[in-house]
Scaffold this motif. Structure first.
Motif, PDB file in Angstrom:
ATOM      1  N   THR A 121       8.941  -8.176  -5.602  1.00 58.30           N
ATOM      2  CA  THR A 121       9.247  -9.586  -5.429  1.00 58.30           C
ATOM      3  C   THR A 121       8.177 -10.201  -4.528  1.00 58.30           C
ATOM      4  OG1 THR A 121      10.988 -11.167  -4.816  1.00 58.30           O
ATOM      5  CG2 THR A 121      10.687  -9.256  -3.378  1.00 58.30           C
ATOM      6  N   ARG A 122       8.155 -11.519  -4.464  1.00 59.88           N
ATOM      7  CA  ARG A 122       7.157 -12.178  -3.618  1.00 59.88           C
ATOM      8  C   ARG A 122       7.394 -11.900  -2.138  1.00 59.88           C
ATOM      9  NH1 ARG A 122       7.775 -18.203  -5.908  1.00 59.88           N
ATOM     10  NH2 ARG A 122       9.895 -17.412  -6.116  1.00 59.88           N
ATOM     11  N   SER A 123       6.288 -11.754  -1.422  1.00 55.38           N
ATOM     12  CA  SER A 123       6.387 -11.590   0.025  1.00 55.38           C
ATOM     13  C   SER A 123       6.949 -12.870   0.636  1.00 55.38           C
ATOM     14  CB  SER A 123       5.006 -11.297   0.620  1.00 55.38           C
ATOM     15  OG  SER A 123       5.054 -11.341   2.034  1.00 55.38           O
ATOM     16  N   PRO A 124       7.959 -12.765   1.486  1.00 56.10           N
ATOM     17  CA  PRO A 124       8.539 -13.971   2.085  1.00 56.10           C
ATOM     18  C   PRO A 124       7.702 -14.555   3.217  1.00 56.10           C
ATOM     19  CG  PRO A 124       9.648 -12.033   2.916  1.00 56.10           C
ATOM     20  CD  PRO A 124       8.688 -11.551   1.858  1.00 56.10           C
ATOM     21  N   ASP A 125       6.707 -13.797   3.714  1.00 54.57           N
ATOM     22  CA  ASP A 125       5.977 -14.260   4.892  1.00 54.57           C
ATOM     23  C   ASP A 125       4.497 -13.874   4.907  1.00 54.57           C
ATOM     24  OD1 ASP A 125       6.219 -11.548   5.196  1.00 54.57           O
ATOM     25  OD2 ASP A 125       7.588 -11.644   6.913  1.00 54.57           O
ATOM     26  N   GLY A 126       3.955 -13.448   3.768  1.00 53.38           N
ATOM     27  CA  GLY A 126       2.542 -13.108   3.710  1.00 53.38           C
ATOM     28  C   GLY A 126       2.218 -11.667   4.054  1.00 53.38           C
ATOM     29  N   LYS A 127       3.203 -10.908   4.507  1.00 52.27           N
ATOM     30  CA  LYS A 127       2.976  -9.497   4.792  1.00 52.27           C
ATOM     31  C   LYS A 127       3.029  -8.691   3.492  1.00 52.27           C
ATOM     32  CE  LYS A 127       5.106  -9.519   9.413  1.00 52.27           C
ATOM     33  NZ  LYS A 127       6.201  -8.941  10.244  1.00 52.27           N
ATOM     34  N   LEU A 128       2.509  -7.460   3.551  1.00 51.68           N
ATOM     35  CA  LEU A 128       2.606  -6.530   2.443  1.00 51.68           C
ATOM     36  C   LEU A 128       3.766  -5.582   2.733  1.00 51.68           C
ATOM     37  CD1 LEU A 128       1.232  -5.476  -0.209  1.00 51.68           C
ATOM     38  CD2 LEU A 128      -0.015  -3.870   1.260  1.00 51.68           C
ATOM     39  N   TYR A 129       4.648  -5.401   1.722  1.00 51.36           N
ATOM     40  CA  TYR A 129       5.833  -4.587   1.942  1.00 51.36           C
ATOM     41  C   TYR A 129       5.850  -3.322   1.079  1.00 51.36           C
ATOM     42  CZ  TYR A 129       7.708  -8.292   4.829  1.00 51.36           C
ATOM     43  OH  TYR A 129       7.882  -9.198   5.842  1.00 51.36           O
ATOM     44  N   ARG A 130       6.805  -2.477   1.347  1.00 50.05           N
ATOM     45  CA  ARG A 130       6.932  -1.173   0.683  1.00 50.05           C
ATOM     46  C   ARG A 130       7.020  -1.337  -0.835  1.00 50.05           C
ATOM     47  NH1 ARG A 130      11.429   3.499   1.029  1.00 50.05           N
ATOM     48  NH2 ARG A 130      10.076   5.195   1.677  1.00 50.05           N
ATOM     49  N   GLY A 131       6.315  -0.469  -1.563  1.00 57.28           N
ATOM     50  CA  GLY A 131       6.306  -0.543  -3.012  1.00 57.28           C
ATOM     51  C   GLY A 131       7.504   0.156  -3.648  1.00 57.28           C
ATOM     52  N   ARG A 132       7.903  -0.346  -4.796  1.00 52.33           N
ATOM     53  CA  ARG A 132       8.941   0.286  -5.600  1.00 52.33           C
ATOM     54  C   ARG A 132       8.293   1.349  -6.489  1.00 52.33           C
ATOM     55  NH1 ARG A 132      14.207  -1.339  -4.051  1.00 52.33           N
ATOM     56  NH2 ARG A 132      14.054  -3.472  -3.253  1.00 52.33           N
ATOM     57  N   THR A 133       9.004   2.434  -6.744  1.00 52.57           N
ATOM     58  CA  THR A 133       8.381   3.571  -7.417  1.00 52.57           C
ATOM     59  C   THR A 133       8.266   3.424  -8.936  1.00 52.57           C
ATOM     60  OG1 THR A 133      10.521   4.723  -7.535  1.00 52.57           O
ATOM     61  CG2 THR A 133       9.114   5.188  -5.628  1.00 52.57           C
ATOM     62  N   GLY A 134       8.776   2.340  -9.494  1.00 51.85           N
ATOM     63  CA  GLY A 134       8.658   2.132 -10.936  1.00 51.85           C
ATOM     64  C   GLY A 134       7.212   2.136 -11.403  1.00 51.85           C
ATOM     65  N   ILE A 135       6.318   1.592 -10.586  1.00 49.44           N
ATOM     66  CA  ILE A 135       4.914   1.553 -10.968  1.00 49.44           C
ATOM     67  C   ILE A 135       4.333   2.960 -11.086  1.00 49.44           C
ATOM     68  CG2 ILE A 135       4.131   1.300  -8.562  1.00 49.44           C
ATOM     69  CD1 ILE A 135       1.812  -0.377  -9.620  1.00 49.44           C
ATOM     70  N   ALA A 136       4.737   3.851 -10.194  1.00 45.01           N
ATOM     71  CA  ALA A 136       4.250   5.231 -10.245  1.00 45.01           C
ATOM     72  C   ALA A 136       4.752   5.930 -11.498  1.00 45.01           C
ATOM     73  CB  ALA A 136       4.707   5.987  -8.998  1.00 45.01           C
ATOM     74  N   ARG A 137       6.002   5.710 -11.824  1.00 52.03           N
ATOM     75  CA  ARG A 137       6.559   6.349 -13.018  1.00 52.03           C
ATOM     76  C   ARG A 137       5.834   5.869 -14.274  1.00 52.03           C
ATOM     77  NH1 ARG A 137      12.867   6.098 -14.962  1.00 52.03           N
ATOM     78  NH2 ARG A 137      12.585   7.186 -16.939  1.00 52.03           N
ATOM     79  N   MET A 138       5.555   4.576 -14.361  1.00 53.55           N
ATOM     80  CA  MET A 138       4.818   4.059 -15.515  1.00 53.55           C
ATOM     81  C   MET A 138       3.432   4.673 -15.601  1.00 53.55           C
ATOM     82  SD  MET A 138       5.555   0.015 -16.017  1.00 53.55           S
ATOM     83  CE  MET A 138       7.204  -0.655 -15.958  1.00 53.55           C
ATOM     84  N   ALA A 139       2.740   4.727 -14.477  1.00 52.88           N
ATOM     85  CA  ALA A 139       1.374   5.257 -14.463  1.00 52.88           C
ATOM     86  C   ALA A 139       1.338   6.712 -14.908  1.00 52.88           C
ATOM     87  CB  ALA A 139       0.769   5.115 -13.073  1.00 52.88           C
ATOM     88  N   LEU A 140       2.310   7.502 -14.447  1.00 51.24           N
ATOM     89  CA  LEU A 140       2.323   8.923 -14.784  1.00 51.24           C
ATOM     90  C   LEU A 140       2.783   9.160 -16.219  1.00 51.24           C
ATOM     91  CD1 LEU A 140       3.641  10.627 -11.511  1.00 51.24           C
ATOM     92  CD2 LEU A 140       1.313  10.041 -12.187  1.00 51.24           C
ATOM     93  N   GLU A 141       3.784   8.407 -16.662  1.00 43.28           N
ATOM     94  CA  GLU A 141       4.268   8.592 -18.026  1.00 43.28           C
ATOM     95  C   GLU A 141       3.243   8.130 -19.061  1.00 43.28           C
ATOM     96  OE1 GLU A 141       8.130   7.497 -19.244  1.00 43.28           O
ATOM     97  OE2 GLU A 141       9.128   8.268 -17.441  1.00 43.28           O
ATOM     98  N   ALA A 142       2.526   7.044 -18.750  1.00 43.22           N
ATOM     99  CA  ALA A 142       1.557   6.499 -19.699  1.00 43.22           C
ATOM    100  C   ALA A 142       0.172   7.120 -19.548  1.00 43.22           C
ATOM    101  CB  ALA A 142       1.456   4.984 -19.525  1.00 43.22           C
ATOM    102  N   HIS A 143      -0.029   7.900 -18.472  1.00 39.82           N
ATOM    103  CA  HIS A 143      -1.327   8.545 -18.205  1.00 39.82           C
ATOM    104  C   HIS A 143      -2.449   7.499 -18.118  1.00 39.82           C
ATOM    105  CE1 HIS A 143       0.774  12.268 -19.156  1.00 39.82           C
ATOM    106  NE2 HIS A 143       1.126  11.741 -20.314  1.00 39.82           N
ATOM    107  N   VAL A 144      -2.234   6.504 -17.266  1.00 35.15           N
ATOM    108  CA  VAL A 144      -3.211   5.420 -17.136  1.00 35.15           C
ATOM    109  C   VAL A 144      -3.626   5.247 -15.675  1.00 35.15           C
ATOM    110  CG1 VAL A 144      -2.307   4.187 -19.148  1.00 35.15           C
ATOM    111  CG2 VAL A 144      -1.414   3.654 -16.873  1.00 35.15           C
ATOM    112  N   PRO A 145      -4.825   4.705 -15.443  1.00 39.61           N
ATOM    113  CA  PRO A 145      -5.250   4.415 -14.067  1.00 39.61           C
ATOM    114  C   PRO A 145      -4.549   3.182 -13.523  1.00 39.61           C
ATOM    115  CG  PRO A 145      -6.901   3.644 -15.619  1.00 39.61           C
ATOM    116  CD  PRO A 145      -5.876   4.385 -16.429  1.00 39.61           C
ATOM    117  N   VAL A 146      -4.546   3.074 -12.217  1.00 37.89           N
ATOM    118  CA  VAL A 146      -3.969   1.901 -11.549  1.00 37.89           C
ATOM    119  C   VAL A 146      -5.091   1.192 -10.792  1.00 37.89           C
ATOM    120  CG1 VAL A 146      -2.325   1.071  -9.822  1.00 37.89           C
ATOM    121  CG2 VAL A 146      -1.720   3.015 -11.306  1.00 37.89           C
ATOM    122  N   VAL A 147      -5.271  -0.092 -11.085  1.00 39.98           N
ATOM    123  CA  VAL A 147      -6.322  -0.877 -10.451  1.00 39.98           C
ATOM    124  C   VAL A 147      -5.695  -1.785  -9.393  1.00 39.98           C
ATOM    125  CG1 VAL A 147      -8.201  -2.526 -10.816  1.00 39.98           C
ATOM    126  CG2 VAL A 147      -7.613  -0.876 -12.622  1.00 39.98           C
TER     127      VAL A 147
END
Length: 237
Positions: A121-147
């Motif tokens: 979701t959007r940062s409420p105050d400009g800080k960077l927050y903890r990532g959700r692991t869905g992106i990791a699962r997609m990257a590993l299942e699809a065997h693709v790089p992350v930019v």
């Protein structure tokens, strides 16, 4: 055809003339094949300027609420989102999250670029927050790089709660692709998924030098909404 028409003829030239967006590291985006573009998320405008400034077509997973407007305004919003590569998904969790994952994997399976906001979701105050692991699962299942991609000053032109952006310059910084092939076949290991997600988040933090807080952005948003409710101030999302 509609996507390219809007990007190069109808919407794109106007936005470029008004906001004069700049980009660094465009060469880091693969010229062919599937990849995930993992971006920080400061503003709704992020989903507009990133597709606008790269040569390849890309798709973003966008919350379905954006597509449910009624009347002429709702139709115009849906047309604009579709033209900028947005795909409606349900982010309520459970089976909806699984459906979102499968939607993203279909995009990657076609050899396309998929944009994801690891924070969810959007940062409420400009800080960077903890990532959700869905992106990791997609990257590993699809065997693709992350930019890793860092959006700059999009929250200045369109902060949360502001529908019409103010005029100002925005920027994009694109880092080198991250290769997670060493974790092939481990997409069901939650510890690996957390490790990969944290590595992506660290790359974003180093690239953009945002202040980082190790908590989910949604948790901070809920806290802010609760504080506003107690004080009687209007809620903004």
């Amino acid at each position: 055809m509609f996507y390219w028409l809007m990007k190069y003829v109808v919407i794109g030239p106007v936005l470029k003339a008004i906001f004069r967006p700049w980009i660094v590291g465009r060469r880091n985006i693969p010229t062919e094949g599937a990849a995930i573009l993992a971006s920080n998320h400061l503003s709704f405008a992020d989903s507009v300027f990133l597709p606008l400034m790269i040569d390849r077509r890309m798709a973003f997973l966008a919350k379905s609420d954006y597509f449910t407007g009624k009347g002429l305004k709702g139709w115009a919003t849906r047309a604009f989102l579709s033209a900028t590569g947005q795909i409606a998904i349900d982010r309520t969790g459970g089976k909806a999250s699984e459906a979102s994952l499968n939607t993203g994997l279909r995009v990657l399976g076609r050899g396309e670029l998929l944009g994801i906001y690891p924070e969810g979701t959007r940062s409420p105050d400009g800080k960077l927050y903890r990532g959700r692991t869905g992106i990791a699962r997609m990257a590993l299942e699809a065997h693709v790089p992350v930019v890793p991609v860092v959006m700059v000053d999009t929250d200045t032109i369109q902060p949360i709660g502001k529908r019409i952006p103010r005029i100002g310059r925005v920027g994009i910084v694109i880092g080198e692709p991250l290769d997670f092939s060493r974790f092939a076949g481990m997409e069901s290991d939650r510890y690996i998924l957390r490790s990969v997600t944290d590595e992506i988040t660290l790359a974003l933090q180093r690239l953009g030098e945002q202040e980082y807080e190790d908590v989910y952005a949604s948790t901070v948003k809920d806290r802010i909404l609760a504080d506003r409710a107690r004080s009687g101030a209007p809620a903004r999302r």
